[in-house]
Motif scaffolding. Structure first.
Motif, mmCIF file in Angstrom:
data_model
loop_
_atom_site.group_PDB
_atom_site.id
_atom_site.type_symbol
_atom_site.label_atom_id
_atom_site.label_comp_id
_atom_site.label_asym_id
_atom_site.label_seq_id
_atom_site.Cartn_x
_atom_site.Cartn_y
_atom_site.Cartn_z
ATOM 1 N N ASN A 193 -32.309 53.007 89.618
ATOM 2 C CA ASN A 193 -31.684 54.136 89.778
ATOM 3 C C ASN A 193 -32.293 55.375 89.456
ATOM 4 O O ASN A 193 -32.181 56.666 89.733
ATOM 5 C CB ASN A 193 -30.402 54.348 88.838
ATOM 6 C CG ASN A 193 -29.167 53.252 89.396
ATOM 7 O OD1 ASN A 193 -29.195 52.967 90.659
ATOM 8 N ND2 ASN A 193 -28.405 52.876 88.733
ATOM 9 N N ASN A 194 -33.692 55.311 88.669
ATOM 10 C CA ASN A 194 -34.350 56.333 88.142
ATOM 11 C C ASN A 194 -35.981 56.173 88.522
ATOM 12 O O ASN A 194 -36.185 55.762 89.759
ATOM 13 C CB ASN A 194 -34.214 56.418 86.630
ATOM 14 C CG ASN A 194 -32.860 56.954 86.256
ATOM 15 O OD1 ASN A 194 -32.612 58.106 86.228
ATOM 16 N ND2 ASN A 194 -32.137 56.078 85.873
ATOM 17 N N ASP A 224 -27.625 61.763 79.054
ATOM 18 C CA ASP A 224 -27.203 61.725 80.298
ATOM 19 C C ASP A 224 -27.724 62.699 81.218
ATOM 20 O O ASP A 224 -27.601 62.769 82.296
ATOM 21 C CB ASP A 224 -25.943 62.061 79.960
ATOM 22 C CG ASP A 224 -24.752 60.938 79.341
ATOM 23 O OD1 ASP A 224 -25.394 59.906 79.443
ATOM 24 O OD2 ASP A 224 -23.902 61.259 78.830
ATOM 25 N N ARG A 228 -30.033 58.764 85.246
ATOM 26 C CA ARG A 228 -28.900 58.526 86.144
ATOM 27 C C ARG A 228 -28.331 56.952 85.862
ATOM 28 O O ARG A 228 -29.475 56.222 85.860
ATOM 29 C CB ARG A 228 -29.405 58.503 87.619
ATOM 30 C CG ARG A 228 -29.386 59.822 88.336
ATOM 31 C CD ARG A 228 -29.638 60.044 89.780
ATOM 32 N NE ARG A 228 -30.684 59.297 90.192
ATOM 33 C CZ ARG A 228 -32.011 59.727 90.275
ATOM 34 N NH1 ARG A 228 -32.247 61.073 90.031
ATOM 35 N NH2 ARG A 228 -32.775 58.929 90.670
ATOM 36 N N SER A 230 -25.782 53.873 86.574
ATOM 37 C CA SER A 230 -24.850 53.559 87.661
ATOM 38 C C SER A 230 -23.473 52.943 86.970
ATOM 39 O O SER A 230 -23.571 52.443 85.677
ATOM 40 C CB SER A 230 -25.013 52.243 88.743
ATOM 41 O OG SER A 230 -25.611 51.330 87.691
#
Length: 230
Positions: A193-194, A224, A228, A230
């Motif tokens: 995700n990153n 935060d 990111r 999930s």
């Protein structure tokens, strides 16, 4: 008896998979599984019905709070704190029982990621030995319940890195622990995700700030903003 405590928020698919994995472990019949659901969890406890499996709808959200709440109803003399997206090896319970029998009060596991990647292998290689990152939740803390309670359980003020804060108290109180050299399988979703560089730099920054005494709420805000999830 061993009590496996799984804190969960939005982990429906991972929970189903993990419960299935745990149900197939050797010696699971002498253990209990407590899934500590957050108040906002979308998981239906009626979806699973297995001997030794209990669901606890916690009063407050947060890993530290949920794990503490579950520990209070746990029947086992050994507590195991397992993340919902982490898969144990087949000899998981045997490894835990052997470690305690060998005279350690607590322990962790080495791990590898669920994706083949050269850089992730480098990261995982550090989990088999003591380092600045030892004590993270993905390594699955197991500990004698009496010792856990004597140390005051997880700090509920530590809304992020509660695992590192507890490990810090373990070391201060000279609790004997061992790192089991038998890999857990850890989700690589944070990296997907990153990016590898972004996650590693963020982790290094957060661990450094934690060691400098930054409060949990500020660390959570920074986490935060940086990553990111999930």
């Amino acid at each position: 008896m061993t009590s496996i405590i799984i804190p969960a928020h939005k982990e429906k698919d991972n929970l189903r998979s993990l419960i299935s994995e745990l149900s197939g472990l050797k010696n699971i019949e002498t253990s209990e599984i407590i899934v500590a659901l957050s108040p906002e969890s979308n998981y239906d406890p009626n979806a699973e019905s297995k001997k030794g499996l209990r669901f606890l709808k916690c009063t407050k959200k947060g890993r530290a709070t949920q794990m503490n709440e579950a520990s209070r109803i746990a029947k086992g003399d050994i507590l195991v704190f397992l993340h919902a997206d982490v898969k144990p090896p087949k000899s998981f319970l045997h490894d835990i029982q052997r470690t305690i029998k060998d005279g350690y009060d607590a322990g962790f596991f080495s791990y590898k990621f669920d994706k083949e990647n050269f850089f992730l292998k480098i990261n995982a290689s550090f989990t088999g030995k003591d380092s600045i990152f030892t004590g993270g939740g993905d390594q699955c803390l197991f500990i004698r319940k009496e010792v856990f309670e004597n140390l005051g359980r997880f700090s509920e003020e530590q809304v992020l890195m509660e695992d590192f804060e507890f490990f810090k108290r373990m070391k201060k109180n000279k609790v004997p622990y061992n790192i089991v050299q038998n890999d857990l399988i850890v989700s690589a979703r944070k990296y997907e995700n990153n990016s590898y560089v972004r996650v590693n730099l963020s982790n290094l920054l957060l661990v450094t700030l934690f060691k400098l005494g930054y409060p949990g709420k500020k660390l959570k805000y920074l986490h935060d903003r940086l990553l990111r999830v999930s």
